[in-house]
Every structure is written in structure tokens, then in C-alpha cells.
Design an enzyme around this catalytic site. Structure first.
Site, PDB file in Angstrom:
ATOM      1  N   CYS A 186      10.185 -16.681 -46.293  1.00  0.00           N
ATOM      2  CA  CYS A 186       8.787 -16.292 -46.542  1.00  0.00           C
ATOM      3  C   CYS A 186       8.298 -15.259 -45.535  1.00  0.00           C
ATOM      4  CB  CYS A 186       7.855 -17.496 -46.533  1.00  0.00           C
ATOM      5  SG  CYS A 186       6.235 -17.057 -47.182  1.00  0.00           S
ATOM      6  N   CYS A 368       5.996 -13.071 -53.089  1.00  0.00           N
ATOM      7  CA  CYS A 368       5.395 -13.445 -51.822  1.00  0.00           C
ATOM      8  C   CYS A 368       3.882 -13.438 -51.985  1.00  0.00           C
ATOM      9  CB  CYS A 368       5.821 -12.433 -50.753  1.00  0.00           C
ATOM     10  SG  CYS A 368       5.159 -12.834 -49.147  1.00  0.00           S
TER      11      CYS A 368
END
Ligand code: UQ1
Length: 441
Positions: A186, A368
Site C-alpha cells: 500500500c 490505491c
């Protein structure tokens, strides 16, 4: 996997845990899956249903499964920590055998995995879904500083609640947010929390006395130009300093100082810069687990060396990998693992059944969701292979949107538990067909 070392083992959790009967279980399986994270469960749930009871084993040492995509929201005070975890026994498919231990060694020439207690588990097919290890020890002073005196990290269930606790106490000084030079999972999370902190400081009326700085070891704020432009504008408009090529190398918890090494080719390259902080959010360096790095299945960097289209190992055809531990050259996210899981399952089941169907190919899709405040979010979706955006919805997802926030904060967490972990969520490709019909792919 990492959660094993840091799992909060409350009595309440333990009472929910079904006893894993490893002693009576066969020590040989059609498919062994290493890892009970998002990717490992997405794969093992489907395979165990398709292949029948006890044909699939999941090696997972942690008794608690964390939904990590929610951690930024917890750190920013927008979600409760209790929403992020469930007992592993509740999320592993009933048809699969849970082996409640850590993997210690992979021997692909004898088709066995050795567990931490020395037991060997044999497989016909292996899926490596072990994740990536947080390396807090990789930064000098960090292990003794974190969790105290204003140092926290959303990356660990142990410290994520500290983020919000410490942020609330900041009245003046510097709030620093770091991103390391290693691959991370991430990659948006290091900056998301800076935006949530900025909002919180404004709400508390202290923003004019707090300097907010994002320090990244990389040369840009985001890998994909379209979203990099958007995030640079978000940072500029919120008065968040963006310091490129700054790699955190030392934390002095006693004097509250962070030291960065300057990378790149600029005039300061090679120098160190020390900055005092009131609050420090650290994204630890990350590295492949040793049992992968030391095995014959890894590439030079320590990641499982697989074909970037088929997800099959480049040398051992009965081995596949998914997610953060794989060599796939795309951003490491749960959304990427969801898309990869459908390709992996399709190709592996075809191989097991001996069908000669053409292989499915993963296109590098990843997503994302960059939360920028309460009800504001930039929903980046792209292929890490081509750099091209692959947006699900008809509007420009580089713009902050309340709908994108709702999708990420409310809809996707439900999808995660009810569908992704059960092996029935493979990403938003089907939704894209009607929500963004003019998208090229
Ligand atoms: C996604 O598919 C997914 O898997 C469950 C996530 O993990 C929680 C995500 O964060 C995102 C953004 C996606 C992509 C889905 C949509 C609807 C954009």
C-alpha cells in the site's frame, strides 16, 4: 504472517479459536497455501471448495486476521480498531485445513514445506501468499522509540491506535510522515495519514502552529503521473511540505529527532538532515521473509520468482505466488491480490485438471484509494505494468470525491469479509463494464 509476531492475543480471541487438529491431519495435501492473508484466503477458499475437504492446507501462524486496508482509517480516527480483525478460525474456509504454524523452509525439489517446529508438509501444488515482513529494526533507534513519545505506524496492529492517540495530543511543532526506499505494501498509506492529520490539526485549531512534512525516499509523490499530479496539488493546497529523496535512517526517541539520508543526484545527495518532531508516522522498510529469500524459489531480491502474466513459477511449474511476496512488478495492494487471485485459481485449476485451456494473464491491475480527509478520496486505479489508469467509474477518479470515500470506507470493507476472503471477489472489472462503459479496458 507478520501479524503472528504481533497479534493481540486476548482471551476473547482465544475462546473463539477452533482447535486446529494438526496432529491428526494428513501431512500431505493436493495444495498447500502459505499464508492466510487476503491473497491466501481468496485462493484457498475457492480451491478447497473445488477440490474437496482436506485437499487444501493453509499454513498461517497468526490466530488473528487483520483487514489491513482499514488501518489508515483507524490511525486517522475514522474507524474503530475492532472493525479490522476477526479470528483466523472464522475466516479460513471450513473445507480447508488450517495449520496454525509458521513456515520455516521451502524445498521445491522434494515438494515439501518445513514448519517452525520441524514438521514437514508435502504438497503436489504450492501457493506462496506469505506477504512481506515489516523491518522496524532496519531503522536505527526505531524499535525502542515506536509506540512512545509521538512515534507511531499505521502498518502495525500494535501501533495503529497510537497514531490517533498521539495526533490528538499535538499542539505545535513538526508532524513528519515517512516513506522508505524499499518496496512497501500500500504505497499510498505513508501519505494518506498526512492528509488525515492535517484535517485533524485544522479541526483542533492548531494547524497554524504545526508544520506538516511528508518525507519520501522516492523521487516522486506517486508512481503514476495522473495521480502524482493530483496528490501534489492536494499537498500544496493543504500546505504539506513534500520532501523527495529523503530516506529515514535514524530515530532518536529521547530527543525526538528524525535523521534522513538524502538520496538522488541533487546538491545535498549523500548528506544527512536531522529534523525535530512532535509527531512521527513511520512507514518501516519492508523485506521478503527469510524462508522465501533463502529458498530456491526466490529471485535475487528475495521475492517469489513468477511469470508476471500467469503467476506460475519460472522454474517450478507446480508453484504459484500471489500478493506482496511475489515478484509481480506492480503495486502491492489487496486490490491487486484480488485481481491476481482469479488468474492464479484459473491457471492452477486448469493445471490440476489437465485441461489444455489457454492460460489467463494478469494485466498488473492495482488500486490505491488515497483518502485525503473525511468524505474525500482520490481513487487511483491503474496497471502497474503499463502505467495506464483503469478507472471503474465514469467520473475522473483523480479528483477528490465523497463517493470514492464511501466505496472505500464503507462498501469495500464489507466486500472484503463477505466476498474477497471467500474467494468470490476478483476486483471491479465487471462493475467497470456498466459504471464506466467507455473505458478502454
Ligand atoms: C478492491 O478490489 C479491493 O479488494 C477488496 C480493495 O481492497 C480493500 C480496494 O481497496 C479497492 C480500491 C479495490 C478496487 C475496487 C473498486 C470498486 C475501485
Amino acid at each position: 504472517m507478520l501479524a503472528a509476531k504481533i497479534a493481540t492475543r486476548t482471551a476473547r480471541h482465544r475462546s473463539w479459536v477452533r482447535l486446529a487438529s494438526t496432529a491428526t491431519a494428513p501431512s500431505s495435501y493436493k495444495v498447500v497455501v502459505i499464508g492466510g492473508g487476503a491473497g491466501g484466503l481468496a485462493v484457498s477458499s475457492t480451491l478447497s471448495k473445488q477440490l474437496g475437504k482436506n485437499e487444501v492446507a493453509v499454513i498461517e501462524p497468526s490466530e488473528t486476521h487483520y483487514q489491513q486496508p482499514l488501518f489508515t482509517f483507524v490511525g486517522g480516527g475514522l474507524k474503530r480498531f475492532e472493525e479490522t480483525y476477526r479470528p483466523t478460525s472464522d475466516v479460513i474456509a471450513p473445507e480447508a485445513q488450517w495449520i496454525n504454524q509458521a513456515a520455516a523452509q521451502i524445498d521445491p525439489d522434494s515438494n515439501t514445506v518445513t514448519l517452525a517446529d520441524g514438521t514437514k508438509v508435502a504438497y503436489e501444488y504450492l501457493v506462496v501468499a506469505a506477504g512481506i515482513e515489516l523491518d522496524f529494526a532496519g531503522i536505527k533507534g526505531l524499535e525502542s522509540a515506536i509506540g512512545k513519545n509521538g512515534v507511531a505506524s499505521n502498518y502495525s496492529p500494535r501501533y495503529v491506535q497510537k497514531t490517533f492517540e498521539f495526533l490528538q495530543g499535538v499542539k505545535e511543532g513538526n508532524a513528519l510522515f515517512t516513506m522508505p526506499a524499499t518496496p512497501v505494501k500500500c504505497a499510498g498509506a505513508p501519505q494518506k495519514i498526512a492528509y488525515l492529520a492535517d484535517e485533524l490539526f485544522r479541526e483542533k485549531g492548531v494547524r497554524d502552529k504545526v508544520a506538516v512534512g511528508y518525507y519520501t525516499a522516492l523521487g516522486k509523490i506517486f508512481a503514476i503521473e495522473k495521480y502524482a499530479n493530483a496528490m501534489n496539488e492536494v499537498a500544496r493546497s493543504r500546505d504539506i511540505g513534500v520532501n523527495l529523496f529523503h530516506d529515514l535512517v535514524e530515530v532518536d526517541g529521547a530527543t525526538k529527532k528524525a535523521t534522513f539520508k538524502v538520496l538522488g543526484a541533487g546538491p545535498q545527495a549523500g548528506e544527512t538532515v536531522t529534523v525535530p518532531y512532535e509527531f512521527l508516522h513511520v512507514t518501516p522498510p519492508m523485506k521478503p521473509f527469510d524462508f522465501i529469500k533463502s529458498s530456491a524459489i526466490s529471485n535475487a531480491a528475495g521475492f517469489v520468482d513468477i511469470d508476471k502474466g500467469t503467476l506460475q513459477h519460472t522454474k517450478y511449474p507446480n508453484i504459484y505466488s500471489i500478493g506482496d511476496c511475489s515478484s509481480l512488478p506492480t503495486s502491492k495492494t489487496a486490490a491487486a491480490a484480488a485481481a491476481q487471485s482469479s488468474v492464479l485459481k484459473y491457471n492452477l485449476l486448469n493445471q490440476i485438471r489437465g485441461t489444455n485451456a489457454p492460460a489467463a494473464e494478469y494485466n498488473g491491475y492495482t488500486s490505491c484509494p488515497l483518502v485525503t480527509g473525511k468524505n474525500k478520496l482520490v481513487l487511483a486505479e491503474f496497471s502497474g505494468y503499463t502505467g495506464a489508469p483503469h478507472e471503474t467509474f465514469f467520473f475522473d477518479q483523480a479528483k477528490e470525491h465523497a463517493f470514492s470515500y464511501w466505496v472505500t470506507a464503507d462498501a469495500l470493507p464489507a466486500v472484503y469479509w463477505s466476498s474477497m476472503l471467500k474467494g468470490t471477489w476478483h476486483g471491479p472489472a465487471t462493475i467497470r463494464k456498466f459504471a464506466n462503459p467507455t473505458a478502454k479496458n
